[in-house]
Design an enzyme around this catalytic site. Structure first.
Site, short mmCIF file in Angstrom:
data_model
loop_
_atom_site.label_atom_id
_atom_site.label_comp_id
_atom_site.label_asym_id
_atom_site.label_seq_id
_atom_site.Cartn_x
_atom_site.Cartn_y
_atom_site.Cartn_z
N ASP A 106 -7.03 -10.65 -8.33
CA ASP A 106 -5.67 -10.88 -8.86
C ASP A 106 -5.41 -12.28 -9.41
O ASP A 106 -4.28 -12.78 -9.35
CB ASP A 106 -4.63 -10.59 -7.78
CG ASP A 106 -4.47 -9.11 -7.50
OD1 ASP A 106 -5.01 -8.29 -8.26
OD2 ASP A 106 -3.82 -8.78 -6.48
N LYS A 155 -7.13 -2.27 -9.95
CA LYS A 155 -6.68 -1.77 -8.65
C LYS A 155 -5.20 -1.41 -8.72
O LYS A 155 -4.49 -1.87 -9.62
CB LYS A 155 -6.95 -2.77 -7.53
CG LYS A 155 -6.11 -4.02 -7.51
CD LYS A 155 -6.55 -4.90 -6.34
CE LYS A 155 -5.67 -6.14 -6.20
NZ LYS A 155 -4.31 -5.85 -5.77
N CYS A 184 -3.57 -9.23 -0.83
CA CYS A 184 -4.60 -8.46 -1.53
C CYS A 184 -6.02 -8.91 -1.20
O CYS A 184 -6.93 -8.08 -1.13
CB CYS A 184 -4.36 -8.52 -3.04
SG CYS A 184 -2.82 -7.70 -3.53
#
Length: 270
Positions: A62, A172, A205
């Site tokens: 991310d 994702k 995450c």
């Protein structure tokens, strides 16, 4: 070429050499090729590690505009996006060295379908908890990009981190990057046993992707300075404690670079 030569010719089945088969007209060889380990010593906690770089990958979670850039979603809601940029410099230092050792780099980005067909209400609640404001797939006011939508600026990797042609990109759709994605299949095709983790957010995450990797049997190493979170600091501390206690090991870019330098030195001496 004669028919006999064609029949005896051996071809590779599968693009990942470490897990491919060899086939001819008469036989299929499923035996995995034997490789000589490329061993790296890594200073880490709670114990020191020896890992095989030929069976190691780096997953970067991310590091994208919605979380790490001005006018992204975190900035829009008043979050501290600047702290999520702190992994950029250490990542810039380790990526060339890892690529030099042919360690796969996997970019794991939140990138939703434009129609959000696989996103249940609880995931919308994560980004728009009151039902009001700007949530998944909706346009950011200053940039116009759709929040976390695949191929939008919002889901794109920050400009300061360059993707190389040999890198692997995986979308994702949840806080864990293993849920409903091809990530595990890719790692197994690459014959990966050890995963280095970087990215944001450390306690969300990154941690939950790492813990799922642990549950799937991978050796997990959190690179502490290559991760960041805009959560309160006790969240980061708890995540690091839990990695060392339950899910794997903690190291950093400085120790990784030292280990890689020693491997390169040993190779030059041969």
């Amino acid at each position: 070429m004669t028919d006999k030569a064609i029949q005896s010719e051996v071809g590779q089945l599968g693009r990942c050499t470490k897990t491919s088969w060899r086939a001819s007209a008469h036989s299929v060889d499923m035996v995995a090729p034997i490789h000589t380990p490329k061993v790296m010593q890594l200073h880490s906690a709670p114990q020191q590690l020896r890992i095989d770089l030929k069976q190691t990958a780096l997953i970067i979670v991310d590091m994208q505009n919605d979380f790490c850039s001005a006018d992204g979603w975190v900035d829009h809601i008043g979050g501290n996006y600047a702290i999520d940029r702190t992994p950029i410099a250490p990542l810039q230092s380790i990526l060339p060295e890892l690529r030099r050792q042919e360690v796969p780099i996997i970019w794991l980005n939140w990138g939703n379908r434009p129609d959000l067909a696989n996103m249940p209400a609880n995931q919308h609640h994560l980004y728009k908890p009151t039902g009001h404001g700007i949530g998944l797939g909706e346009a950011l006011p200053k940039h116009g990009a759709h929040v976390l939508e695949k191929d939008s600026w919002a889901a794109g990797i920050v400009d300061e981190l360059q993707v190389s042609p040999q890198d692997i990109l995986v979308d994702k759709y949840r806080i864990s990057g293993f849920w409903d994605t091809e990530l595990d299949s890719i790692l197994r095709n690459l014959a990966i046993r050890t995963i280095l983790f970087a990215g944001v957010n450390t306690d969300q995450c990154v941690l939950h992707t790492l813990s799922d990797a642990n549950f799937l049997g991978y050796g997990c190493v959190l690179l502490e300075d290559c991760c960041a979170t805009s959560s309160p600091d006790f969240c980061r501390e708890a995540a690091i404690w839990n990695v060392k206690k339950c899910f794997g090991f903690v190291s950093d870019s400085t120790h990784l670079l030292a280990g890689l330098a020693q491997v390169a030195s040993d190779e030059e001496a041969i």
